[in-house]
Design an enzyme around this catalytic site. Structure first.
Site, PDB file in Angstrom:
ATOM      1  N   ALA A 212       0.814  -1.221   0.000  1.00 55.31           N
ATOM      2  CA  ALA A 212       0.000   0.000   0.000  1.00 55.31           C
ATOM      3  C   ALA A 212       0.845   1.268   0.000  1.00 55.31           C
ATOM      4  O   ALA A 212       0.302   2.366   0.010  1.00 55.31           O
ATOM      5  CB  ALA A 212      -0.930  -0.002   1.204  1.00 55.31           C
ATOM      6  N   CYS A 334      10.254  -7.977   8.027  1.00 60.60           N
ATOM      7  CA  CYS A 334       9.740  -7.743   9.384  1.00 60.60           C
ATOM      8  C   CYS A 334       9.645  -9.091  10.096  1.00 60.60           C
ATOM      9  O   CYS A 334       8.578  -9.519  10.531  1.00 60.60           O
ATOM     10  CB  CYS A 334       8.396  -7.014   9.355  1.00 60.60           C
ATOM     11  SG  CYS A 334       7.157  -7.738   8.272  1.00 60.60           S
TER      12      CYS A 334
END
Length: 396
Positions: A212, A334
């Site tokens: 996004a 992550c």
């Protein structure tokens, strides 16, 4: 809703979350939103209380529970006040039976705990992975300065030069500074990852797994809206979200490209060996984001982890094709698992022996990886950020 009814609602949502984990269906936050959309009678306090119960129960359990009730029983075992709410009232859960067994307590499934141990993540660090995350924002330097920006709540200044921290639940989306694009919600670790990438004004930069576009917007600010920034992803829906975000943030140097999985270079052929920087924020297990998505620990399996590692290798090889001689790749996951960090850098250097790994210069984090596969690790316990592995790979 009565307190007992809230517990019963949490049990029902935990049932859905458990099923979603087994089938890789909708995540807990989406299930909670859908649940209360159908129950307009529940007030905001009820929604917050039920949501908190759901996430507390998820954090309490290691293995995937058999039912939502066993998950809530595990929480009740740790919190006697909740056990009292199993009272067989009209909308509450039945009383706890003498022979009922709660779900197993712990940080994560045993195989995953062992993988974290092998990756150098201590028990203390593992426990911190399931704490509650604060709300971090990045001041958009294209529109504002951190020291001069006036906000309804004064945020804590973070190590990232544009970072601010607020209490979890702060409604920053309602602030004029957010609506006007002066601030963006972004975890401090993500901000530091973009800082490590060191995008410069005038460069050609590719955000290869833009999603996004959170990191895309941070890169554009670092580039001072100059040069060329190409945001790419195989998910057209997610990449489409970048359009309105870019407009709000005032980006003028950014374009978007949708890629076809396994045929990505078809859409990138004109960028072959052109990029100064390719950001590879690779798809991963998300073990570093458990503070926000604790049920992710139930969704991961050894086979899924292996598929993530293969995908990371694939995306890195695409990045090589797009990077010009002397250019660099910022590899970010992550995750706190070496299978998605240091091991991937080792494998990359074996496939591309003319490349080297450089240790990113960051105000937080610790070196992690082998002598050749240098990288930096950020953790919730040590750094108060999401968990990240960051490595800078340099072309000859």
């Amino acid at each position: 809703m009565t307190p007992s009814a809230r517990v019963q609602a949490a049990i029902e949502l935990l049932d859905q979350t458990i099923e979603g984990a087994k089938s890789v269906g909708a995540p807990a936050d989406r299930l909670i939103a859908a649940y209360f959309k159908q129950r307009r009678y529940a007030g905001s306090k009820d929604r917050r209380a039920v949501r908190e119960l759901v996430y507390r129960a998820i954090r309490e359990c290691s293995e995937v529970p058999t039912t939502g009730r066993t998950a809530m029983l595990a929480l009740a075992e740790s919190d006697p006040a909740i056990a009292e709410l199993f009272d067989s009232s009209a909308h509450g859960p039945p009383r706890i039976g003498k022979h009922e067994k709660p779900a197993k307590h712990g940080v994560a499934p045993q195989w995953l705990v062992e993988a974290l141990d092998k990756s150098g993540v201590s028990a203390e660090e593992q426990a911190a992975m399931l704490g509650r995350a604060p709300l971090d924002c990045r001041v958009n330097t294209l529109k504002a300065e951190r020291d001069l920006l006036e906000l309804p709540v004064a945020g804590e200044h973070l190590a990232a030069p544009a970072g601010l921290r607020f209490e979890a639940g702060t409604q920053v989306e309602q602030w004029e500074a957010y609506r006007s694009g002066q601030i963006e919600v972004q975890d401090h670790g993500s901000q530091l990852a973009c800082l490590a990438a060191a995008a410069q004004p005038g460069e050609t930069v590719i955000d290869l797994c833009a999603g996004a576009g959170g990191k895309t917007i941070a890169l554009a600010a670092a580039m001072q809206n100059t040069g060329e920034l190409i945001a790419c992803d195989t998910d057209a829906r997610r990449l489409g979200l970048l359009g309105p975000r870019s407009e709000r943030a005032g980006l003028t140097n950014t374009t978007r490209r949708v890629l076809n999985p396994k045929a990505e270079m078809e859409a990138l052929s004109d960028l072959r060996q052109r990029a100064d920087l390719v950001l590879v924020d690779a798809p991963c297990s998300g073990t570093g984001t458990w503070r926000r998505k604790p049920e992710a620990k139930w969704r991961l399996t050894p086979k899924r982890l292996e598929r993530f590692a293969d995908l990371q290798d694939h995306v890195l090889d695409i990045a090589v094709e797009c990077t010009k001689p002397g250019g660099r790749i910022a590899f970010i996951t992550c995750s706190l698992l070496d299978a998605e960090g240091a091991d991937r850098v080792e494998a990359f250097l074996e496939r591309h022996p003319s490349w080297t790994a450089e240790q990113a210069e960051l105000p937080l984090g610790r070196p992690h990886g082998s002598r050749n596969a240098k990288g930096m690790r950020l953790t919730p316990f040590h750094d108060g950020t999401d968990g990240f592995f960051i490595a800078i790979l340099r072309s000859a």
